[in-house]
Design an enzyme around this catalytic site. Structure first.
Site, PDB file in Angstrom:
ATOM      1  N   HIS A   1       4.409  -1.076   3.941  1.00 32.35           N
ATOM      2  CA  HIS A   1       4.990  -1.857   3.056  1.00 32.35           C
ATOM      3  C   HIS A   1       5.308  -3.771   3.387  1.00 32.35           C
ATOM      4  O   HIS A   1       7.123  -3.702   3.995  1.00 32.35           O
ATOM      5  CB  HIS A   1       6.130  -1.285   2.098  1.00 32.35           C
ATOM      6  CG  HIS A   1       5.566  -0.082   0.917  1.00 32.35           C
ATOM      7  ND1 HIS A   1       5.698  -0.182  -0.208  1.00 32.35           N
ATOM      8  CD2 HIS A   1       5.449   1.473   1.448  1.00 32.35           C
ATOM      9  CE1 HIS A   1       5.346   0.236  -0.527  1.00 32.35           C
ATOM     10  NE2 HIS A   1       5.412   1.582  -0.258  1.00 32.35           N
TER      11      HIS A   1
ATOM     12  N   GLU B   1       5.969  -5.700   1.781  1.00 37.16           N
ATOM     13  CA  GLU B   1       7.371  -6.405   0.756  1.00 37.16           C
ATOM     14  C   GLU B   1       8.051  -6.073   0.530  1.00 37.16           C
ATOM     15  O   GLU B   1       8.998  -6.724  -0.511  1.00 37.16           O
ATOM     16  CB  GLU B   1       6.326  -6.593  -0.581  1.00 37.16           C
ATOM     17  CG  GLU B   1       6.466  -5.062  -1.762  1.00 37.16           C
ATOM     18  CD  GLU B   1       5.568  -4.201  -0.793  1.00 37.16           C
ATOM     19  OE1 GLU B   1       6.053  -2.722  -1.258  1.00 37.16           O
ATOM     20  OE2 GLU B   1       4.653  -4.226  -0.123  1.00 37.16           O
TER      21      GLU B   1
ATOM     22  N   CYS C   1      -0.511   0.797   0.512  1.00 36.73           N
ATOM     23  CA  CYS C   1       0.024   1.598   0.482  1.00 36.73           C
ATOM     24  C   CYS C   1      -0.831   3.157  -0.579  1.00 36.73           C
ATOM     25  O   CYS C   1      -1.982   3.230   0.394  1.00 36.73           O
ATOM     26  CB  CYS C   1       1.219   2.144   0.094  1.00 36.73           C
ATOM     27  SG  CYS C   1       2.707   4.042  -0.235  1.00 36.73           S
TER      28      CYS C   1
END
Length: 357
Positions: free
Chosen positions: A332, A334, A247
């Site tokens: 993302h 995660e 990001c």
């Protein structure tokens, strides 16, 4: 109590006050996730913004404190169609209403979030005010709203001191630019010892610990604001230590190596964004939260090439760096509560640290 959302174009929405009663001016953005409102509220990438949730019912499973992505919520405000005041979930510790009150975050419910989102999609992200003052002067308020800008949010959200998550495997240095907890957790669960550094850490300090790999986290705000951090990231690029960036970290690495970034009309925020791996052709559903993107036309093909693209609008979603053990993604991997499609990227990072390109 009545509350009002006033946009900088003069549009006014009326609803019911939730959370704190204080007045705030912020950048208004929307998120299309159907679940995960607590993860949204505690994502540091929302610092300086007020969030509109497009899903019509928010709060039905309460607040599960173990699911928080940081120690506190970060948005300036919270805007929903309907707020569930009686959560039903055995893990719930409190209601969203109480959570917002405790952390002094104002919000508004009863807003036509479909209409509001259409305005933001058609006209682009704009500033707005949440207030319980029914006697506002629209022209005076619009002037104040227009003058607002998001600034200083990386320094506000980063850890204030270095800390370590013990592990028996590879040593990873995580530069916290406003990181979600699950980045460090995803590495730690794979056996890595993760040392988390404040965003202003000098490259020399980070490198003297001889990490096996470097992680650049997500974070809030305009990437170009972080001039000094970009200089340090260029030193990390030159170090030849394997690097994985997510990001904001992805954007800062691009800027550090001569590319450019630009602001998207209304950004990507939600848990349902398709991204295509340009090497394999496979499409993954991803979680995203960003208002800026890397300009692929500004890339030097001798330095980096596009690796992922957004299927919806063809914006860049990742870069592969030539002759370097470096790859970066805009989305993302995660993500919690999901989707988990791209969690394999952490395994790719471990392979890089093992010496496999």
């Amino acid at each position: 109590m009545k509350a009002f959302l006033i946009l900088e174009d003069g549009t006014v929405f009326q609803g019911t006050s939730i959370g704190s009663k204080k007045e705030v001016i912020s950048e208004i953005v929307f998120n299309t996730s159907m679940t995960g409102y607590l993860e949204v509220l505690t994502d540091p990438s929302y610092a300086g913004q007020a969030v509109v949730m497009t899903y019509p019912l928010i709060g039905n499973y309460g607040v599960c404190l173990d699911d928080m992505e940081s120690s506190k919520p970060w948005p300036d405000g919270f805007i929903v169609r309907e707020l569930s005041r009686i959560p039903s979930n055995f893990r719930s510790g409190e209601s969203i209403q109480h959570f917002l009150e405790t952390h002094d975050i104002p919000g508004i419910s009863g807003v036509d979030t479909r209409s509001l989102t259409k305005i933001l999609r058609e006209k682009g992200t704009m500033n707005g005010m949440i207030t319980t003052n029914a006697d506002f002067d629209l022209e005076e308020v619009r002037g104040r709203i227009k003058s607002y800008s998001v600034a200083g949010v990386v320094n506000a959200t980063t850890t204030k001191e270095k800390y370590v998550l013990p592990g028996e495997g590879k040593k990873v240095a995580l530069l916290d630019l406003g990181a979600k907890r699950n980045i460090a957790r995803s590495l730690n669960e794979r056996g890595c010892q993760v040392t988390v550094y404040p965003a202003w850490t000098l490259a020399e300090e980070l490198l003297k610990e001889n990490p096996d790999g470097i992680m650049l986290s997500n974070g809030p705000g305009d990437p170009k604001e972080n001039v000094e951090i970009i200089k340090e990231i260029k030193k990390l690029y030159d170090s030849n230590v394997p690097i994985f960036a997510i990001c904001l970290g992805h954007q800062l690495m691009a800027l550090a190596t001569g590319a450019d970034t630009y602001k998207l009309k209304y950004g990507h925020r939600g848990g349902n964004h398709p991204v295509k791996d340009l090497e394999t052709g496979r499409v993954y559903i991803s979680s995203q939260n960003h208002g800026y993107a890397v300009d692929t036309d500004s890339l030097d093909s001798n330095i980096a090439v596009p690796a992922f693209t957004n299927v919806n609008d063809s914006t860049n979603e990742g870069l592969k760096y030539i002759g370097k053990n470096i790859f970066t993604v805009q989305y993302h991997p995660e993500a919690c509560p999901g989707p988990q499609d791209s969690g394999y990227l952490f395994d790719r990072f471990l392979q890089m640290m093992e010496g496999e390109k």
